[in-house]
Write an enzyme that holds these catalytic residues in place. Structure first.
Site, short mmCIF file in Angstrom:
data_model
loop_
_atom_site.label_atom_id
_atom_site.label_comp_id
_atom_site.label_asym_id
_atom_site.label_seq_id
_atom_site.Cartn_x
_atom_site.Cartn_y
_atom_site.Cartn_z
N THR C 40 47.91 46.49 51.40
CA THR C 40 46.76 46.03 50.61
C THR C 40 46.53 46.93 49.40
O THR C 40 46.21 46.45 48.30
CB THR C 40 45.50 46.03 51.49
N HIS C 43 48.86 46.01 46.70
CA HIS C 43 48.38 44.80 46.00
C HIS C 43 47.29 45.16 44.99
O HIS C 43 47.27 44.64 43.88
CB HIS C 43 47.81 43.77 46.98
#
Lengths: 353, 353, 353, 353
Positions: C40, C43
């Protein structure tokens, strides 16, 4: 064929010649290769009060023994599983197949159960007849002599992994009370299943050493220290998540409730001979403990799990096998079982010719 | 404010004036509207052996009572749920929030539990301080007086619906042993949840008539017939799938095991005063029965379920409410509770001005 | 203090100086010692479509990162657990505490969840503020750098041990699809919990070698062989009992259903970016498969289990730690994470002075 | 005897005379009294693409139909349950009895399943042969014509009560998607089991009126309102705890995931003809939803539960029985099933002489 039989109401047994039995349409005939001795068999051999009451004179003479593995040599007309040549171990609970429990996936607690070697002729013989459904085909990675211990090993498996368990054994502290063969097996199973700590409680020094060999992290001799205090000390005063009671001794069962963590599980496999007095308020109700009676094996989930654990080597039961005898030396074998310096004793009966 | 207090070690209580308490940063102040009397309150009122030991002189004087509902009138600095104006019922188990059990979703079996009205000042008063987390906002469809019974009703709900239940209540035969208020509530819950047959066992004729009103299918007066035989007769000799023990009487608990079906569940809520002697071999182990200790309510699943059952009308508890009194008539109220011709007795204390 | 922040909507991040935050009344201030990088975070660093949509310009600038461990250096007025000096890891799901799910023991699926480092300032900084309830005191046997991986390790634990699991992992065949850090952790957990066979499926050769190091029994490179056929071949055509989907790739999820045994469980942790097309009739309904969505960690059962597995050495995560960097070298660290030749990459940020 | 048979690959069927079959050693011969028509039978009658592929020309001619009840008139040599004279309904899943799933209490997902009336001659005939184990003795309180609906009713029961259910139906909001006979039965079962609210979703107005008759609290016609929005509106935006998918329509299954509460359960019974596209990330993984494939009935727990629900009157299925025909009027019967103005249609075939 040879058969070790109870021929009269009293201690001992006789090795006699009887005809080989015939399998019925849904049965198989097994050439026995190995049969191991259960505590129940010792009770029958000694013809103690339980045996006299449970079996009774009316059944005599009969062949006892039930932990058994061998090769299928003939099958009834309606049998297509297993076939002759298969090497099988016996599920010894002969369930009726028709009662509400059998019909709903719980044949191991059948309302009308018969037990191999107790209610019908058993396994200490050259040949044995079994319902085809009770013959479990043994994984070839499991040696013949070990195969006869799959039945009691399955008891341990069923005790460790009941359906719907909470707490589960993985990452839990488990206390095993009583280190006879099934207790010893349970130690190995808990170890394999990722228990955090396995605490063995057993007064017999020899058996405690076997508990160590099976993977117990902590050994408690209750004749030297208070097992409840010891388990609490090992768990910051909280108690064990799971207690597996294998002794059947009333005072030990009671200790099992007192060493239990809030929300813990106490599984009872050992069979107390009389009533057991418990402090339910403080040690069951306020703790919201769960007490599970355990009998036999889940059919046949426990056998699948047993197969995996023994065939892959996750559990090695060799340390628990303390003697192997031919059937002729049965007196020696039973003496060994009763001696306190043994765990699992096996009769080596036949082999593939 | 008025508070009904234990002022000395002995029977009775005094209605006295004391200051309104102040809520701490994470607490709420509740204007009590209704408070119902639990069996525990009667023990405290009578100052029986349990009360003398559990509470002790050191705590006196203090305010007792714990089944309570009222309106939040002030909140601490850190509280944003619930807010002033909310009508709430009290969860009476004051869990620590920090122990392993609190941290893993089981605060109702907290290792360091305190009880409202036992360990801290309670509910028989005009005002009450509660941790904000223990205040459950009451569904507006539930009347004020009924709201004070949500706490014991939640006990019944938790007994009927433990997590991971097998067998479940839907389509099962359930025996409820003891028809005090929680037993009566449990009858209603089992009825709503689709039990096949609910069998009530209770020696008090008045309470047995309430069991009927709550939906029991079969009433057994154990002073007239053997309840074990009666349950077996009602189930073709099999026994009940689920037994809910609400009496706390040792002999009744023992009967509970004997009337249980193989694979059945015995949930224990009633608190026996002394040890209980059980035949574990025949009635727990061979049956593979499960015994569940039950305490308090699952936080707050039991409250959600309670809300649904009471707010939708699935269970109507009105038949169980046998008296309502102002706080001044506390002696009458306690006499009623002790009389055997009552079930739930409620103090109507305040209301919205 | 230093903080690695997203300062604009686009790739990259800036290491800047900002004031040390102040803990609120129920919060703690943590001196960060180690913080590891999650997919995450990559990202967010790259500001891909998901990050642009999920976080949005409105939050910028803010500090990201959430897998973190450090020492409590100050606490709010209402905090008594943990106290200053405690070494803690962060539970990153900031649950509301008030919704129905929080109130019923399921805060990890709170209706109103906020995520550390996504919805509020996060962990790639010298100091961090956390709700006291989200700070888990780390067992001293777990090293500082490993402690920051407890959060993703807990994901693996929660995937392996959902509540009420059937089939359970012990004695089962488990396929792990995708061997990023959580997949690798899951392999170690399954191994420790007594899985029969752990099959790892992963196209990246480096990661497949880590799967081996973590204890996988069988390695499948899906770019070389059909993973469904390979799993069926490894299971006598039956399929895996349990499939743990860690890749989030739609085609792999679909394969997960096809390699599943009748009655098997498919747990989904990897997050597919778009819709997933499944043959429900043949591979879910007729098989009576169970698909479990998995998010976060059970609070805090997963943390307890994580503690046990890491503190006792049952699982050794060292093989998965492929890089450690000071905060200044964040570009290198993120390059490593994106390179395909890494697993878990950790920032070493501070230490006890 | 008369038998309604598929005699060629195409629409329709022929009522022909064939010899009465002979039961094998473990089989029973049943004089059919009532046989009801399943959606599967309509597919076979119409010989749609599924039927052409699943059954194929090779099996023709053969007798179809599988929902059936009748009296045992002869039994094989090895059968002692049930005996001639017993009135039985058929479990239509002919499990092998030997595979791993059959051996572990899950014969309903047997690896080698055959289906009555699909893989072997079925029930639309004067006589039927069944394995003795598949004959369920019907409680005498259940009328003959209702008895043939026990099989599909058992599907509904199994969908509502899977083993290890969480959340359970009692006190839950349940949405039933699709109100064919099994959906209608499920509504009745949820009502009896204490569901808080039962929401029926069905575009056919006639069937929606039957949903009302079976006890649905809220009726949603998806051609008039968005069912996802309607369920969310009925649940304060939270979604249903349990969704029972009975339509098999891909778009409806997808809606099922979107109307689900966090932690909710979606049980899939309806069989989609092609792939189904789902947003797993938002509606399964982040919600930690559970999707359960459902097929057949738990053997024979579902039959026990079915018996209780029908024999006690907890569920009254009469509203769902929309037509009864003699076998000769089979064209009319199938027209009714296909008309959209029917639910369960039954052939009245024979009776006791």
């Amino acid at each position: 064929m040879r058969a070790l039989r109870k021929t009269g109401p009293g201690p001992g047994a006789e090795l006699v010649e009887i005809p080989v039995p015939m399998p019925g349409p849904n049965e198989v005939l097994v050439r026995v290769q190995a049969a191991s001795i259960c505590g129940t068999d010792l009770h029958i051999y000694e013809w103690n009060a339980w045996a006299a009451r449970r079996i009774g004179d009316g059944r005599l003479p009969y062949t006892f023994g039930h932990e058994v593995a061998g090769r299928v040599v003939a099958v009834g007309d309606e049998v297509d599983h297993p076939l002759p040549g298969a090497f099988v171990a016996a599920e010894t609970h002969l369930f009726c197949g028709h009662c509400g429990l059998c019909r709903t996936g719980k044949p191991h607690i059948c309302q009308d159960m018969k037990i191999l070697g107790v209610d019908v002729d058993g396994a200490f013989a050259d040949y044995l007849v079994l319902p085809a459904h009770n013959a479990w085909v043994v994984d070839p990675r499991i040696p013949v002599d070990i195969a006869s211990t799959m039945e009691p090993f399955g008891n341990a498996v069923h005790t460790v992994f009941p359906p719907g368990t909470d707490p589960e054994v993985a990452t839990s502290v488990v206390a095993v009370l009583g280190c006879g063969p099934i207790g010893l097996f349970a130690i190995g199973v808990c170890r394999a299943a990722g228990a955090r700590t396995v605490i063995a409680v057993e007064p017999n020094e020899f058996r405690l050493s076997l508990a160590k060999a099976m993977g117990a992290d902590q050994l408690i001799d209750p004749s030297r220290e208070d097992p409840v205090a010891a388990v609490l000390a090992a768990t910051d005063g909280l108690g064990a998540d799971v207690v597996l009671e294998m002794s059947g001794v009333p005072a030990v069962i009671e200790q099992g409730t007192r060493m239990l963590q809030h929300g813990g599980r106490l599984s009872l496999l050992g069979l107390p001979a009389g009533p057991v007095s418990l402090d339910l308020t403080d040690h069951v109700i306020f703790k919201e403990a769960r007490i599970f009676g355990v009998t036999g094996r889940e059919l046949f989930r426990s056998w699948q799990q047993t197969t995996t654990l023994l065939a892959t080597g996750m559990v090695d039961v060799r340390p628990t096998i303390t003697g192997q005898y031919p059937l002729e030396r049965f007196e020696e074998a039973f003496d060994a079982v009763g001696s306190g310096r043994s765990a699992k004793v096996i009769f080596s009966i036949g082999n593939d010719e």
